[in-house]
Design an enzyme around this catalytic site. Structure first.
Site, PDB file in Angstrom:
ATOM      1  N   ASP A  10      70.330  66.991 100.794  1.00 54.37           N
ATOM      2  CA  ASP A  10      68.954  66.831 100.673  1.00 54.37           C
ATOM      3  C   ASP A  10      68.880  65.376 100.323  1.00 54.37           C
ATOM      4  OD1 ASP A  10      66.180  67.319  99.801  1.00 54.37           O
ATOM      5  OD2 ASP A  10      67.081  67.360  97.692  1.00 54.37           O
ATOM      6  N   LEU A  11      67.483  64.697 100.260  1.00 59.38           N
ATOM      7  CA  LEU A  11      67.398  63.480  99.832  1.00 59.38           C
ATOM      8  C   LEU A  11      66.958  63.033  98.571  1.00 59.38           C
ATOM      9  CD1 LEU A  11      67.361  60.374 100.593  1.00 59.38           C
ATOM     10  CD2 LEU A  11      64.991  60.950 101.688  1.00 59.38           C
ATOM     11  N   ASP A  12      65.530  63.593  98.338  1.00 58.33           N
ATOM     12  CA  ASP A  12      65.053  63.258  96.975  1.00 58.33           C
ATOM     13  C   ASP A  12      65.731  64.120  95.959  1.00 58.33           C
ATOM     14  OD1 ASP A  12      62.767  61.807  98.173  1.00 58.33           O
ATOM     15  OD2 ASP A  12      61.888  63.601  98.965  1.00 58.33           O
ATOM     16  N   THR A  18      64.015  59.787  93.713  1.00 60.34           N
ATOM     17  CA  THR A  18      62.635  59.658  94.139  1.00 60.34           C
ATOM     18  C   THR A  18      61.844  61.012  93.693  1.00 60.34           C
ATOM     19  OG1 THR A  18      63.677  60.033  96.300  1.00 60.34           O
ATOM     20  CG2 THR A  18      62.540  58.174  96.194  1.00 60.34           C
ATOM     21  N   LYS A  46      59.755  70.953  93.608  1.00 59.17           N
ATOM     22  CA  LYS A  46      60.944  70.176  94.254  1.00 59.17           C
ATOM     23  C   LYS A  46      61.279  70.893  95.470  1.00 59.17           C
ATOM     24  CE  LYS A  46      63.018  67.919  90.141  1.00 59.17           C
ATOM     25  NZ  LYS A  46      63.963  67.838  89.153  1.00 59.17           N
ATOM     26  N   ARG A  50      54.765  68.769 101.130  1.00 59.71           N
ATOM     27  CA  ARG A  50      53.534  67.919 100.856  1.00 59.71           C
ATOM     28  C   ARG A  50      52.308  69.123 100.621  1.00 59.71           C
ATOM     29  NH1 ARG A  50      51.574  62.694 103.958  1.00 59.71           N
ATOM     30  NH2 ARG A  50      53.976  62.505 103.507  1.00 59.71           N
ATOM     31  N   SER A 117      65.765  67.037 105.004  1.00 56.83           N
ATOM     32  CA  SER A 117      64.661  66.596 103.949  1.00 56.83           C
ATOM     33  C   SER A 117      63.430  67.024 104.095  1.00 56.83           C
ATOM     34  CB  SER A 117      64.856  65.133 103.954  1.00 56.83           C
ATOM     35  OG  SER A 117      63.776  64.824 102.956  1.00 56.83           O
ATOM     36  N   ALA A 118      62.696  67.717 103.299  1.00 57.48           N
ATOM     37  CA  ALA A 118      61.564  68.006 103.542  1.00 57.48           C
ATOM     38  C   ALA A 118      60.269  66.915 103.364  1.00 57.48           C
ATOM     39  CB  ALA A 118      61.107  69.161 102.168  1.00 57.48           C
ATOM     40  N   LYS A 148      61.180  74.564 103.134  1.00 58.66           N
ATOM     41  CA  LYS A 148      62.179  75.337 102.142  1.00 58.66           C
ATOM     42  C   LYS A 148      61.250  75.889 101.111  1.00 58.66           C
ATOM     43  CE  LYS A 148      65.151  71.006 102.194  1.00 58.66           C
ATOM     44  NZ  LYS A 148      65.515  70.131 101.348  1.00 58.66           N
ATOM     45  N   GLU A 172      71.786  70.244  97.233  1.00 60.81           N
ATOM     46  CA  GLU A 172      70.365  70.142  96.818  1.00 60.81           C
ATOM     47  C   GLU A 172      70.422  69.885  95.184  1.00 60.81           C
ATOM     48  OE1 GLU A 172      67.499  70.652  97.465  1.00 60.81           O
ATOM     49  OE2 GLU A 172      67.235  71.038  99.595  1.00 60.81           O
ATOM     50  N   ASP A 173      68.969  69.715  94.979  1.00 56.50           N
ATOM     51  CA  ASP A 173      68.855  69.522  93.436  1.00 56.50           C
ATOM     52  C   ASP A 173      67.331  70.646  93.205  1.00 56.50           C
ATOM     53  OD1 ASP A 173      66.638  68.108  94.946  1.00 56.50           O
ATOM     54  OD2 ASP A 173      66.092  67.341  93.023  1.00 56.50           O
TER      55      ASP A 173
HETATM   56  C1  BG6 Z   1      60.958  66.682  99.336  1.00 54.25           C
HETATM   57  C2  BG6 Z   1      60.744  66.738  97.841  1.00 54.25           C
HETATM   58  O1  BG6 Z   1      61.887  66.422  99.484  1.00 54.25           O
HETATM   59  O2  BG6 Z   1      59.802  66.292 100.058  1.00 54.25           O
HETATM   60  C3  BG6 Z   1      58.984  67.067  97.371  1.00 54.25           C
HETATM   61  O3  BG6 Z   1      61.600  67.354  96.832  1.00 54.25           O
HETATM   62  C4  BG6 Z   1      58.127  66.722  98.459  1.00 54.25           C
HETATM   63  O4  BG6 Z   1      58.882  66.765  96.072  1.00 54.25           O
HETATM   64  C5  BG6 Z   1      58.504  66.816  99.573  1.00 54.25           C
HETATM   65  O5  BG6 Z   1      56.754  66.986  97.985  1.00 54.25           O
HETATM   66  C6  BG6 Z   1      57.557  66.194 100.723  1.00 54.25           C
HETATM   67  O6  BG6 Z   1      57.642  64.734 100.652  1.00 54.25           O
HETATM   68  P1  BG6 Z   1      56.554  63.926 101.487  1.00 54.25           P
HETATM   69  O7  BG6 Z   1      57.378  62.471 101.249  1.00 54.25           O
HETATM   70  O8  BG6 Z   1      56.573  64.438 103.002  1.00 54.25           O
HETATM   71  O9  BG6 Z   1      55.228  63.708 100.776  1.00 54.25           O
HETATM   72 MG    MG Z   2      65.375  67.451  96.357  1.00 47.88          MG
END
Ligand code: BG6
Ligand code: MG
Length: 221
Positions: A10-12, A18, A46, A50, A117-118, A148, A172-173
């Site tokens: 996962d990224l964020d 982030t 998390k 969006r 990543s989401a 997810k 993942e976090d």
């Molecule tokens: C995920 C985050 O990686 O991306 C969420 O954990 C975030 O908090 C989601 O809402 C969507 O991100 P973005 O950048 O497409 O708004």
């Molecule tokens: Mg994450």
């Protein structure tokens, strides 16, 4: 010998913090809508896309029917503009502790590295961090239909890497992310607190505790 052939990140909140900027941007929007929320509620956002995050916040305030689809799109865009502003200055200094040595350890072991990543901002963040070259394949939110905790993003990443899900580890976090990894039939490593992430196969408190050797030991148990 281990059957593990890939690690999918996962990224964020895993590679970089982030997750904190997503929290700050949603929190401000929530306050503007008279829907204040705390870090505990933020845990449920998390890993969530969006549009789904916005729906969860509106539902928290009982305001899910107060906006038209166009107005909701504007609210989501407003949050994103704030988020993009907050990540303007991120650089390799914002990589979480131990991430580079973990990535190096995986590469040296000859395993593939993927990202699931989401976020629609994933490529921009990865580039700002200067780590794109580590990843054999990145799947971001732009190319998946399901958010997810659905396993789609992890399954897509494994398939692009040419690895069967049962031969992959996911990191993942987020609670929703761990659920997605398990639903994909992968070994789930979580970074964070046991109370939120107890469904993972292995939990570490911080990214500097991530070690491939330690994870592979647990996979083999
Ligand atoms: C995920 C985050 O990686 O991306 C969420 O954990 C975030 O908090 C989601 O809402 C969507 O991100 P973005 O950048 O497409 O708004
Ligand atoms: Mg994450």
């Amino acid at each position: 010998m281990s059957t593990i052939e890939a690690v999918i990140f996962d990224l964020d909140g895993v590679i970089t913090d982030t997750a904190e900027y997503h929290y700050l941007a949603w929190k401000q929007l929530g306050e503007e809508l008279d829907i204040p929320f705390d870090r505990e509620f933020n845990e449920t956002l998390k890993g969530v896309s969006r549009t789904d995050s916005l729906e969860r916040i509106l539902a928290l305030g009982g305001r899910q029917d107060d906006f038209t689809p166009d107005e909701k799109a504007e609210l989501a865009q407003k949050k994103n503009e704030h988020y993009v502003e907050l990540i303007q200055h991120i650089s390799s200094a914002d990589l979480l502790p131990g991430i580079i040595s973990f990535l190096d350890e995986i590469k040296e072991a000859g395993l593939k590295i993927g990202m699931a990543s989401a976020s629609k901002n994933a490529f921009a963040v990865v580039d700002a961090l200067g780590v794109r070259h580590y990843f054999d394949h990145i799947v971001d939110a732009a190319t998946v239909a399901e958010s997810k905790p659905h396993p789609e993003v992890f399954l897509k990443a494994a398939s692009a890497l040419g690895v069967k899900p049962e031969h992959a580890i996911g990191v993942e976090d987020a609670a929703a992310g761990v659920t997605a990894i398990k639903a994909a039939n992968m070994f789930a490593v979580a970074v964070g607190e046991e109370s939120m992430l107890g469904h993972a196969d292995l939990i570490v408190a911080s990214t500097d505790e991530l070690s491939l050797a330690r994870i592979l030991e647990r996979v083999g148990e």
